[in-house]
Write an enzyme that holds these catalytic residues in place. Structure first.
Site, PDB file in Angstrom:
ATOM      1  N   TYR A   1      55.258  21.805  39.075  1.00  0.00           N
ATOM      2  CA  TYR A   1      56.147  22.431  40.062  1.00  0.00           C
ATOM      3  C   TYR A   1      55.450  22.753  41.385  1.00  0.00           C
ATOM      4  CZ  TYR A   1      59.199  22.715  36.039  1.00  0.00           C
ATOM      5  OH  TYR A   1      59.952  22.397  34.944  1.00  0.00           O
ATOM      6  N   ALA A   2      54.438  21.999  41.740  1.00  0.00           N
ATOM      7  CA  ALA A   2      53.768  22.171  43.033  1.00  0.00           C
ATOM      8  C   ALA A   2      54.556  21.401  44.085  1.00  0.00           C
ATOM      9  CB  ALA A   2      52.323  21.698  42.962  1.00  0.00           C
ATOM     10  N   ASN A   3      55.749  21.920  44.362  1.00  0.00           N
ATOM     11  CA  ASN A   3      56.665  21.291  45.313  1.00  0.00           C
ATOM     12  C   ASN A   3      57.307  22.379  46.155  1.00  0.00           C
ATOM     13  OD1 ASN A   3      56.503  18.617  43.926  1.00  0.00           O
ATOM     14  ND2 ASN A   3      57.512  19.754  42.291  1.00  0.00           N
TER      15      ASN A   3
ATOM     16  N   ASP B   1      53.974  17.348  44.594  1.00  0.00           N
ATOM     17  CA  ASP B   1      52.887  16.899  43.731  1.00  0.00           C
ATOM     18  C   ASP B   1      52.997  15.391  43.529  1.00  0.00           C
ATOM     19  OD1 ASP B   1      54.810  16.450  41.633  1.00  0.00           O
ATOM     20  OD2 ASP B   1      54.556  18.504  40.939  1.00  0.00           O
TER      21      ASP B   1
ATOM     22  N   HIS C   1      65.670  22.708  64.644  1.00  0.00           N
ATOM     23  CA  HIS C   1      65.954  23.911  63.877  1.00  0.00           C
ATOM     24  C   HIS C   1      66.707  23.568  62.590  1.00  0.00           C
ATOM     25  CE1 HIS C   1      68.048  28.029  63.570  1.00  0.00           C
ATOM     26  NE2 HIS C   1      66.831  28.114  63.053  1.00  0.00           N
TER      27      HIS C   1
ATOM     28  N   HIS D   1      64.678  23.144  39.717  1.00  0.00           N
ATOM     29  CA  HIS D   1      63.874  21.960  40.034  1.00  0.00           C
ATOM     30  C   HIS D   1      64.777  20.749  40.268  1.00  0.00           C
ATOM     31  CE1 HIS D   1      60.354  19.459  40.251  1.00  0.00           C
ATOM     32  NE2 HIS D   1      60.742  18.722  39.226  1.00  0.00           N
TER      33      HIS D   1
END
Length: 131
Positions: free
Chosen positions: A120-122, A28, A20, A98
């Protein structure tokens, strides 16, 4: 052979050991991964595999109670942000910069590197419980 769709043994191993609030990141191809964090490198060529298909596959295995996303994502990559929201549905979203997201990577159990090239594909997925 596994009955579920996720076949990557490294990702499955990390997920099976998570408790948990443990965190797993998907990034990316340009996301800097700290040396102390496990790197699961799926990047093959530009765009393969994509961020969204990787996120969908991992969410089939991992119970997630919260996601951390860079606040820049919504403005810089709005189509990606909309798609993420559709996939995670009612899961809590915490927006951080970021730079903060990159700092959080050292606390993740692993970072899954994709071939994605959308800015920003994170995302950081915080594990929930199934009970």
């Amino acid at each position: 052979m596994r009955k579920t769709s996720l076949l990557n043994s490294n990702i499955s191993s990390v997920i099976s050991k998570m408790g948990h609030t443990d965190m797993l990141a998907i990034g990316d191809c340009g996301l800097p991964i700290p040396k102390e964090t496990e790197r699961i490198d799926l990047a093959l060529i530009k765009g393969v595999p994509g961020f969204i298909e990787t996120l969908k596959a991992i969410l089939e295995e991992l119970q997630v109670e919260e996601v951390l996303i860079a606040k820049e994502t919504e403005k810089v990559s709005p189509e990606l942000f909309i798609e993420i929201k559709e996939i995670i549905k009612d899961t809590k979203i915490t927006f951080i910069s970021h730079e903060e997201l990159k700092k959080e990577l050292k606390y993740c159990k692993a970072v899954v590197r994709t071939g994605e090239q959308t800015p920003y594909a994170n995302i950081i997925l915080k594990s929930g419980v199934v009970f």
